[in-house]
Every structure is written in structure tokens, then in C-alpha cells.
Design an enzyme around this catalytic site. Structure first.
Site, PDB file in Angstrom:
ATOM      1  N   ASP A   1     -37.668  54.057  51.589  1.00  0.00           N
ATOM      2  CA  ASP A   1     -37.881  54.703  50.965  1.00  0.00           C
ATOM      3  C   ASP A   1     -37.338  56.644  50.762  1.00  0.00           C
ATOM      4  OD1 ASP A   1     -39.698  57.469  52.410  1.00  0.00           O
ATOM      5  OD2 ASP A   1     -40.737  55.015  52.704  1.00  0.00           O
TER       6      ASP A   1
ATOM      7  N   SER B   1     -31.861  68.532  61.447  1.00  0.00           N
ATOM      8  CA  SER B   1     -30.635  69.026  62.249  1.00  0.00           C
ATOM      9  C   SER B   1     -31.489  69.358  63.242  1.00  0.00           C
ATOM     10  CB  SER B   1     -30.754  70.738  62.176  1.00  0.00           C
ATOM     11  OG  SER B   1     -31.314  71.614  62.232  1.00  0.00           O
TER      12      SER B   1
ATOM     13  N   ASP C   1     -42.932  52.282  60.355  1.00  0.00           N
ATOM     14  CA  ASP C   1     -42.159  53.120  59.221  1.00  0.00           C
ATOM     15  C   ASP C   1     -43.544  53.875  58.700  1.00  0.00           C
ATOM     16  OD1 ASP C   1     -41.974  52.326  56.279  1.00  0.00           O
ATOM     17  OD2 ASP C   1     -42.611  50.971  55.940  1.00  0.00           O
ATOM     18  N   VAL C   2     -42.727  55.012  57.618  1.00  0.00           N
ATOM     19  CA  VAL C   2     -43.421  55.497  57.884  1.00  0.00           C
ATOM     20  C   VAL C   2     -44.053  55.492  56.133  1.00  0.00           C
ATOM     21  CG1 VAL C   2     -43.203  58.647  57.048  1.00  0.00           C
ATOM     22  CG2 VAL C   2     -42.139  57.300  59.351  1.00  0.00           C
TER      23      VAL C   2
ATOM     24  N   GLU D   1     -30.097  76.790  66.098  1.00  0.00           N
ATOM     25  CA  GLU D   1     -29.382  75.736  65.592  1.00  0.00           C
ATOM     26  C   GLU D   1     -28.260  74.857  66.774  1.00  0.00           C
ATOM     27  OE1 GLU D   1     -28.955  76.015  61.336  1.00  0.00           O
ATOM     28  OE2 GLU D   1     -27.920  73.647  61.762  1.00  0.00           O
TER      29      GLU D   1
ATOM     30  N   ASP E   1     -29.173  70.776  68.667  1.00  0.00           N
ATOM     31  CA  ASP E   1     -28.362  69.667  68.891  1.00  0.00           C
ATOM     32  C   ASP E   1     -28.474  68.796  70.196  1.00  0.00           C
ATOM     33  OD1 ASP E   1     -27.530  71.684  67.352  1.00  0.00           O
ATOM     34  OD2 ASP E   1     -25.805  70.414  66.409  1.00  0.00           O
TER      35      ASP E   1
END
Ligand SMILES: *[C@@H]1O[C@H](CO)[C@@H](O)[C@H](O)[C@H]1NC(C)=O
Ligand SMILES: *[C@@H]1O[C@H](CO)[C@@H](O)[C@H](O)[C@H]1NC(C)=O
Ligand SMILES: *[C@@H]1O[C@H](CO)[C@@H](O)[C@H](O)[C@H]1NC(C)=O
Ligand SMILES: *[C@@H]1O[C@H](CO)[C@@H](O)[C@H](O)[C@H]1NC(C)=O
Length: 559
Positions: A539, A471, A513-514, A267, A271
């Protein structure tokens, strides 16, 4: 009559008592099972506690943030310096005197303040801390070899002090466990595995070779609060493997905090490797585990640090969150004010929306969705997650079922999103989960999204596939905003700052747009594992969608 009245009078007395002594009466003080108690802290041991002093003019600060972030306001982009923020919000002399006097009367003199004078960090022995904060009992807890000091019981403060403090940090709130970021091979080992790399992201989001940072005054940051570290050599190796097609940097310019030894974490590597791939050739900072004391709250430490540094990167991405219901309202409100303080300075804060969809809270027989903070703060930009429709090709994106999203129970819906959220609620009214599962008057999130599935990450010198989670999507969006800031700074325009008011005015223009897929919810008969579903336009699963860089740049580089 009497018998009916007595309990309610008792309740009234009790709640008056609760309100006057305990700053965080609704803070969860239970220690999760994965921490083991390792005994009482020795009375002579030193702790460091953080006192959040009551600020002034928070309403003025909020209005100021609205004006500097609204592209239709004459004050758009007219950000404040840290000094100016300080003269606005710093606590009154009365507050300062009262708190100092209270601390001195307990022999506490070793305190550090910040530029905005609204935090005090003081060291004292556990014995003194327990006298200062009646009720507190400091214990040591251990998880995976890491030890921390927290109070096993709620604390109170003297009545004279109550009105001068928001909360005291260092007693509750344990660091959340990092997510298990590596998913199982979805293809069963067979087919060709492509996975997300910088080249794939740059292709999908339409970044060309020329779309890299060039401004000297630009910078971006990731903040992480994990028990793991990024290794500079992993970043170098990652860029050798995946950075061939674009100008990039292979080094972090500044590490703020304690960069411990030990093994690198996936992790922690994730990033940095990805913010530097979309926000390529941009100076990058890492804030890592600020604070050295076992009694400190790393996230709070980072917030305190922001109030003490006048020169900060313009964009910060943070993969950190906790259940709203586990945190005190006083704490969340104050942290939200800290986000406003960053916003009026022109700083963009991007938070991962979480990796459990709408998440679920079991309350007796009832279930509800479980919003996460800071994702649910109205003053940050929250990033959800998507997958490719065809995982082996650069196709359009659909919902990643883990993508965190929902409605806050603490923060009311901010004006900038009312139109978008209400038309969503109206258009899907027939298929929404029951209203008892969520609070439709709360701040709804996420605001936007990016790919969150199937990333390659280099960790401990080894490329690791199938790394997933918001993340990953958050630094990808962060790097893209940094690129847009870069172009703006070159044109002499201010940075984007708190993005949401402007983002919602685009109404989805310049974003992909998803519209397919649902995220996780409660595993029960009523909702059968589902939370909300993606639909055209905004949404609470993927927000407005994912960035189409050239279009977003065009929309956001005008004044
Ligand atoms: C804030 O910065 C000042 C000046 O550099 C320093 O003296 C002080 O200790 C800092 N405060 C904290 C809480 O670290
Ligand atoms: C960006 O990408 C999409 C899909 O990958 C494509 O249809 C579009 O033409 C590209 N270019 C621009 C300028 O939007
Ligand atoms: C990379 O950024 C530096 C400024 O930080 C700039 O001088 C250089 O031209 C940039 N490289 C490219 C290829 O744009
Ligand atoms: C719903 O959200 C509002 C804030 O928007 C809050 O005041 C209210 O208490 C919440 N309701 C529940 C049941 O949490």
C-alpha cells in the site's frame, strides 16, 4: 477567427521562447517566508555554480540498471565501475566544446569536473554569472543565522548552449527546513514510557546477538544536508547507554564534507545512532553538508561527489525531500539519472518517504495530494513509518499517520511495481480518495517501512525521548540491508544494489505486513484529513511492510 487565433499564436510563441532560453522554466523561484532577504550580492563576490551537462546513452543506462537489478536476469549483480559508468554516459565532445567555449567567452576558466565528466563546477563573480545567465539576479538570504545566495528570478542560457545542458545548479532550490522531530508526550506524562531503543528494534526485527557485520569490505553511509552536526561524543554516549546487548562500533570511520562546530542536532544524531544499531559493527561514513559556498545546493553537491568517488559504501540513507511541484522537471529527471548511475554501480540509495502523509497542495479551491522528491523517484528505495500498536509494548506495527506516501506526478509507474500497485488500486477501489487527488499512473511509494515513532536519541550528551519521523525508519532499514550485504559479501556474492525489482518479486514475503491505519492527507470535506490507508499486501502508506531480518536474509542471500 482572427481574434480567436491571436491569443493561441501568442501562447505558442511564448512557449517556444520559454523552451529555447530557460532550462528550468517550471522551477519555483519564490523564496519561502522563513528566509529574509539581506540584499543584492556585491558584483565582485565569488559564486560557485554547477553545470549539469547533457549525458549520452541515458536509455542504455536505464536498461543496464534494469538488468543488473533484476534477479531473473543473467546480468544480475554484474555492476559497473565508476570508469565504466563514465564511458557510458559522459557527454559528447561537441557538448564539452560548446559548454567550455561558452564559459571561456565569459572569462570563466576556474572549473572542476568529475570522473563522469557530466558536471562542471565553476567559480565566477556574481557580475559574470548574471551576464552568463540572463535573467538571474543574485541575492543573499538569511534563516536562523545561516546565509545563502540564490537568484530571485529565473535564468536563461544562450540558445547555442540550451541543448547541451540539463540545468545550472546554485540559483534556485533552498535547503528545506529540518522537521521538528520531537513530538509531544502522547501519554500526557502519566504512564511508563518505553520508547524505541536499539534493543527494541533488534527485538522487533528479530536481530540476534550474532547478527552484526563481520565483513572487512562492507560499509554504509548516512548523508545529511542540515544546518546541524552530529557529535562523535554523542554517538559514544548513545552506545554506552543503549549498545550493551550487541557488538557495535562507537565511531564513524569517515566524514566527507564540512563538519562544523556548534550544537549537535537531533536529526543529525538520529540517523548515525540508528544505522549503527541495526547495521551494527559495520564501517560507517557520514556525508555532511558538502560544499562550502553560499551558492551551492548541498544535495546536488552530494550527488556530484558520488560521480567523483570510485569507492563508496554500498548503502546510503538520506532524509531529504522537497515537494515535486516546487522543482523543475529537468532537475528531477537529471537527478533521477544520477540515481541510475549509482544503481548500476551496486549502490543502494534509501530515502525517507517524508513526514506529512500524502501531504496537501491547495490550488485555488481544489486540493490535491503533494508528492515529494526524491521519495517519488523510481530508482531509489523509499522508506515509510510505523508505530507499535501498543506504544508501551513490542507488539505488531500499524501505520504512523505521518508516513509519507502517494503517487508521483513526474515519474511514471516503473514495471517492477505495476502488479502490486494495480492490485492495491483494485482492492480498495471503493474507499480510495477521489482520483483528482492523485495520479494513479505515477510511481507509487514507499517501498517498505520501519518504526518511526518514539525514538530515544542522544544529542548534546543528553538522551532525548519522543523523536519521530521517517528519518528514523530509513537508517534502521539501511542498517538491516547492510547486514544482508555483509552476509552476501562473505559468500562472494555482489551487494544488493538497487533493491526494488527484487523486493517487489518477494511479494511481501519476509516482511511484516502493516494493515492498519491511514496517514495524513488534506484537511477538507472531501477527504477529511486522510490520505491513503494501509491494507494487506503493498500500500502507498507503508509499502510492503517492515523487515523480519532472518526471513529477509534467507530470501535475499541467495544469488
Ligand atoms: C574530482 O576529483 C578530481 C581528482 O581527485 C579533482 O581534481 C576534482 O577537482 C574533483 N571534482 C570536483 C567537482 O570536486
Ligand atoms: C520474528 O518475530 C516475530 C514477531 O516478533 C515472531 O513471530 C517470529 O517467530 C520471529 N522469528 C522468525 C524467524 O521469523
Ligand atoms: C566486527 O567487524 C570486524 C571487521 O570489520 C570483524 O573482524 C569482527 O570479527 C566483527 N566482530 C564480531 C563480533 O563479529
Ligand atoms: C500524471 O503522471 C504522469 C506520469 O506518470 C504525467 O505524465 C502526468 O502529467 C501526470 N498528471 C498530472 C495531472 O500531473
Amino acid at each position: 477567427m482572427d481574434t480567436l487565433l491571436t491569443p493561441s499564436i501568442l501562447l505558442l510563441l511564448f512557449s517556444t521562447f520559454v523552451w529555447s532560453g530557460f532550462l528550468e522554466y517550471d522551477q519555483d523561484v519564490l523564496i519561502p517566508d522563513d528566509w529574509t532577504r539581506a540584499g543584492r550580492v556585491d558584483p565582485s563576490e565569488e559564486l560557485e555554480l554547477t553545470f549539469a551537462l547533457k549525458q549520452q546513452n541515458v536509455d542504455v543506462l536505464e536498461e543496464k540498471l534494469r538488468l543488473v537489478s533484476d534477479p531473473d536476469s543473467a546480468q544480475y549483480g554484474k555492476y559497473l565501475s565508476l570508469e565504466e559508468v563514465s564511458s557510458l554516459v559522459r557527454p559528447s565532445e561537441v557538448t564539452h566544446k560548446a559548454v567550455r567555449h561558452w564559459l571561456h567567452s565569459h572569462g570563466i576558466t576556474n572549473c572542476r569536473s568529475v570522473c563522469t565528466r557530466d558536471f562542471l563546477q565553476c567559480t565566477m563573480t556574481a557580475e559574470v554569472a548574471e551576464m552568463l545567465l540572463p535573467g538571474s539576479r543574485f541575492q543573499r538570504y538569511v534563516r536562523d543565522g545561516r546565509t545563502i545566495v540564490r537568484s530571485s528570478a529565473p535564468y536563461s542560457v544562450h540558445d547555442d548552449i540550451h541543448q547541451h545542458l540539463d540545468f545550472v545548479g546554485g540559483l534556485h532550490r533552498l535547503p528545506p527546513k529540518g522537521q521538528d522531530q520531537v513530538r509531544k508526550d502522547p501519554g500526557g506524562g502519566g504512564g511508563v514510557h518505553m520508547g524505541v531503543t536499539p534493543a527494541v528494534l533488534r527485538q522487533r526485527y528479530n536481530l540476534t546477538k550474532a547478527d552484526v557485520g563481520t565483513s572487512q569490505s562492507n560499509s554504509q553511509a548516512v548523508a545529511q544536508f542540515l544546518e546541524q552536526y552530529y557529535h562523535p561524543a554523542d554517538l559514544v554516549e548513545f552506545m554506552i547507554m543503549y549498545g550493551g546487548s550487541f557488538q557495535h562500533r562507537s565511531q564513524v570511520d569517515r566524514v566527507v564534507g564540512t563538519q562544523g562546530g556548534g550544537r549537535a542536532g537531533i536529526e543529525a544524531s538520529l540517523d548515525i545512532e540508528y544505522i549503527m544499531s541495526t547495521g551494527a559493527n559495520i564501517s560507517t561514513w557520514v556525508f555532511t553538508n558538502p560544499g562550502r559556498h553560499e551558492s551551492q545546493e548541498p544535495f546536488l553537491q552530494w550527488m556530484v561527489l558520488l560521480s567523483n568517488m570510485s569507492d563508496l559504501p554500498w548503502v546510503h540513507t538520506i532524509s531529504y525531500g522537497d515537494d515535486e511541484d516546487s522543482l523543475s522537471t529537468a532537475y528531477m529527471m537529471r537527478i533521477n539519472t544520477e540515481f541510475m548511475k549509482a544503481g548500476v554501480r551496486g549502490i543502494s540509495l534509501l530515502f525517507a518517504s517524508g513526514d506529512s502523509g500524502a501531504s496537501c497542495r491547495h490550488l485555488g479551491k481544489e486540493n490535491t495530494f503533494r508528492p515529494s522528491f526524491p521519495a517519488s523517484s523510481p530508482y531509489v528505495t523509499t522508506v515509510g513509518g510505523t508505530s507499535f500498536k501498543n506504544p508501551f509494548k513490542v507488539t505488531y506495527e500499524v501505520t504512523d499517520y505521518i508516513s509519507g506516501g502517494g503517487f508521483s506526478n513526474v515519474f511514471k509507474m516503473p514495471d517492477y511495481q505495476v502488479g502490486a500497485v494495480e492490485s492495491y488500486l483494485k482492492s480498495v477501489a471503493a474507499t480510495l480518495p477521489p482520483r483528482s487527488y492523485f495520479n494513479s499512473s505515477g510511481r507509487a511509494y514507499p517501498d517498505m517501512a520501519a518504526l518511526s515513532d518514539n525514538y530515544w536519541v542522544v544529542s548534546n550528551r543528553v538522551p532525548v525521548p519522543w523523536v519521530s519521523g521517517t528519518s528514523a525508519s530509513t537508517p534502521v532499514v539501511g542498517g538491516i540491508l547492510s547486514l544482508i550485504n555483509d552476509r552476501r559479501l562473505l559468500k562472494g556474492l555482489p551487494a544488493l544494489g538497487f533493491l526494488n525489482p527484487r523486493l517487489y518479486k518477494l511479494k511481501g514475503q519476509a516482511l511484516f505486513d502493516v494493515t492498519e491505519g491511514c496517514h495524513l492527507g488534506c484537511l477538507d470535506e472531501q477527504v477529511q484529513g486522510k490520505g491513503f490507508c494501509a491494507v494487506p499486501s503493498w500500500d502507498p502508506v507503508t509499502g510492503w511492510g517492515t523487515p523480519n531480518y532472518p526471513a529477509l536474509l534467507a530470501a535475499l542471500q541467495a544469488e
